[in-house]
Scaffold this active site. Sequence first.
Site, PDB file in Angstrom:
ATOM      1  N   SER A 144       0.867  -1.186   0.000  1.00 48.88           N
ATOM      2  CA  SER A 144       0.000   0.000   0.000  1.00 48.88           C
ATOM      3  C   SER A 144       0.900   1.230   0.000  1.00 48.88           C
ATOM      4  O   SER A 144       2.031   1.182   0.520  1.00 48.88           O
ATOM      5  CB  SER A 144      -0.860   0.011   1.270  1.00 48.88           C
ATOM      6  OG  SER A 144      -1.553   1.234   1.374  1.00 48.88           O
ATOM      7  N   TYR A 157      -1.819  -1.070  10.317  1.00 53.53           N
ATOM      8  CA  TYR A 157      -1.899  -1.225   8.858  1.00 53.53           C
ATOM      9  C   TYR A 157      -0.605  -0.752   8.192  1.00 53.53           C
ATOM     10  O   TYR A 157      -0.010  -1.470   7.376  1.00 53.53           O
ATOM     11  CB  TYR A 157      -3.105  -0.453   8.321  1.00 53.53           C
ATOM     12  CG  TYR A 157      -3.382  -0.708   6.856  1.00 53.53           C
ATOM     13  CD1 TYR A 157      -3.950  -1.910   6.438  1.00 53.53           C
ATOM     14  CD2 TYR A 157      -3.083   0.246   5.888  1.00 53.53           C
ATOM     15  CE1 TYR A 157      -4.200  -2.152   5.088  1.00 53.53           C
ATOM     16  CE2 TYR A 157      -3.343   0.015   4.546  1.00 53.53           C
ATOM     17  CZ  TYR A 157      -3.906  -1.185   4.155  1.00 53.53           C
ATOM     18  OH  TYR A 157      -4.145  -1.428   2.810  1.00 53.53           O
TER      19      TYR A 157
HETATM   20  N1  NAD Z   1      -8.796  -0.474  -1.352  1.00 57.98           N
HETATM   21  C1  NAD Z   1      -7.776   0.318  -1.106  1.00 57.98           C
HETATM   22  O1  NAD Z   1      -7.912   1.564  -1.081  1.00 57.98           O
HETATM   23  C2  NAD Z   1      -6.394  -0.276  -0.870  1.00 57.98           C
HETATM   24  C3  NAD Z   1      -5.306   0.618  -0.824  1.00 57.98           C
HETATM   25  C4  NAD Z   1      -4.035   0.107  -0.597  1.00 57.98           C
HETATM   26  C5  NAD Z   1      -3.849  -1.270  -0.466  1.00 57.98           C
HETATM   27  N2  NAD Z   1      -4.917  -2.112  -0.512  1.00 57.98           N
HETATM   28  C6  NAD Z   1      -4.642  -3.547  -0.338  1.00 57.98           C
HETATM   29  O2  NAD Z   1      -5.189  -4.286  -1.412  1.00 57.98           O
HETATM   30  C7  NAD Z   1      -5.499  -5.624  -0.973  1.00 57.98           C
HETATM   31  C8  NAD Z   1      -6.917  -5.967  -1.396  1.00 57.98           C
HETATM   32  O3  NAD Z   1      -7.813  -5.113  -0.688  1.00 57.98           O
HETATM   33  P1  NAD Z   1      -9.254  -4.672  -1.230  1.00 57.98           P
HETATM   34  O4  NAD Z   1      -9.293  -3.210  -1.196  1.00 57.98           O
HETATM   35  O5  NAD Z   1      -9.592  -5.405  -2.475  1.00 57.98           O
HETATM   36  O6  NAD Z   1     -10.148  -5.151   0.020  1.00 57.98           O
HETATM   37  P2  NAD Z   1     -11.367  -6.173   0.160  1.00 57.98           P
HETATM   38  O7  NAD Z   1     -11.712  -6.157   1.601  1.00 57.98           O
HETATM   39  O8  NAD Z   1     -12.420  -5.906  -0.831  1.00 57.98           O
HETATM   40  O9  NAD Z   1     -10.683  -7.576  -0.236  1.00 57.98           O
HETATM   41  C9  NAD Z   1      -9.780  -8.239   0.609  1.00 57.98           C
HETATM   42  C10 NAD Z   1      -9.993  -9.725   0.435  1.00 57.98           C
HETATM   43  O10 NAD Z   1      -9.049 -10.405   1.298  1.00 57.98           O
HETATM   44  C11 NAD Z   1      -9.738 -11.479   1.921  1.00 57.98           C
HETATM   45  N3  NAD Z   1      -9.097 -11.885   3.167  1.00 57.98           N
HETATM   46  C12 NAD Z   1      -9.076 -11.195   4.338  1.00 57.98           C
HETATM   47  N4  NAD Z   1      -8.459 -11.910   5.291  1.00 57.98           N
HETATM   48  C13 NAD Z   1      -8.062 -13.072   4.702  1.00 57.98           C
HETATM   49  C14 NAD Z   1      -7.372 -14.214   5.168  1.00 57.98           C
HETATM   50  N5  NAD Z   1      -6.969 -14.336   6.441  1.00 57.98           N
HETATM   51  N6  NAD Z   1      -7.117 -15.231   4.303  1.00 57.98           N
HETATM   52  C15 NAD Z   1      -7.540 -15.134   3.014  1.00 57.98           C
HETATM   53  N7  NAD Z   1      -8.213 -14.096   2.519  1.00 57.98           N
HETATM   54  C16 NAD Z   1      -8.473 -13.076   3.353  1.00 57.98           C
HETATM   55  C17 NAD Z   1     -11.138 -10.917   2.166  1.00 57.98           C
HETATM   56  O11 NAD Z   1     -12.079 -11.949   2.435  1.00 57.98           O
HETATM   57  C18 NAD Z   1     -11.405 -10.161   0.883  1.00 57.98           C
HETATM   58  O12 NAD Z   1     -12.002 -10.966  -0.108  1.00 57.98           O
HETATM   59  C19 NAD Z   1      -5.282  -5.624   0.543  1.00 57.98           C
HETATM   60  O13 NAD Z   1      -4.038  -6.209   0.856  1.00 57.98           O
HETATM   61  C20 NAD Z   1      -5.285  -4.143   0.895  1.00 57.98           C
HETATM   62  O14 NAD Z   1      -4.569  -3.879   2.068  1.00 57.98           O
HETATM   63  C21 NAD Z   1      -6.175  -1.641  -0.711  1.00 57.98           C
END
Ligand code: NAD
Length: 254
Positions: A144, A157
């Site tokens: 991130s 985080y």
């Molecule tokens: N959305 C944003 O603004 C953003 C910004 C920076 C980084 N990210 C990163 O991108 C990645 C995806 O996030 P997203 O925004 O799609 O969120 P999201 O919550 O939509 O998806 C995350 C997925 O990870 C799964 N997950 C959570 N814990 C788990 C576990 N223990 N084992 C297996 N699966 C698990 C969830 O069930 C979900 O399907 C994450 O690592 C997040 O930190 C997101």
Amino acid sequence: MGLLENKCAVVTGAARGIGYAIAEVFAENGASVLMADVLKEDLIESSERLRKQTGQNIRYSLVDVTNQQQVEAMILKSMDELGGLDIFVNNAGIHIGHELIDFPPDEWDRVININLKGSFLCTQAAAKRMIENGIQGCILYISSASGKKPDPEGGAYCASKSGVIGLMRVAALELGKYGIRANAILPGATRTKMLERVFENTPELESVLMERTALRKVAVPQDLANAALFLASGLASHITGEQLVVSGGEFMDT
Ligand SMILES: NC(=O)c1ccc[n+]([C@@H]2O[C@H](COP(=O)([O-])OP(=O)(O)OC[C@H]3O[C@@H](n4cnc5c(N)ncnc54)[C@H](O)[C@@H]3O)[C@@H](O)[C@H]2O)c1
């Protein structure tokens, strides 16, 4: 011809959001994909949808990335049901926000365990299998922009996402001799369930973010998936140990 023709890819956290978009763009580019997540119903529904949409070999694995046995089983499933493991994407992650002085230690552990330890367990299992089979594979990490900058209430985080960058760089250093590449993508704000929850808790954040984002928009998951496609493909065959920020200019690394 797609960029990932005949490749086998595993994506964690693939039931929705950025992980789903990565699985989708990989499959559209010719890869077989094992979609892994803890959300059983979403996982079954999304993997069926992607199979119908792309006609590719799309499988799913119900796995908690903090559970070493389940992680090993996921890697074996990729070898058995996809027929290999060329690309592994550490995408599963959660966000829990509190100010440091109020941060409950058990919630701290949960964030660090899923975001950081989960990426370690998956890297170890995937890399071992790639090395055993002589696969010159690629491991991606969805870190991130928060891994490089402080966010309010982001103690756990930000620490976890900085840790992921450190882990990725050691993976690149240690696995390069086997021809295995490791790179990280650092998303800025991206429209998913995770961001919806952050905006619900801090409603003023969306307009603040827009003001400081050069492109004046929030990313959609496909923006991140396209970056993952590039890094996983032969186009990036001499790129390892790097961090690609995809934030519309909200965060410009120095
Ligand atoms: N959305 C944003 O603004 C953003 C910004 C920076 C980084 N990210 C990163 O991108 C990645 C995806 O996030 P997203 O925004 O799609 O969120 P999201 O919550 O939509 O998806 C995350 C997925 O990870 C799964 N997950 C959570 N814990 C788990 C576990 N223990 N084992 C297996 N699966 C698990 C969830 O069930 C979900 O399907 C994450 O690592 C997040 O930190 C997101």
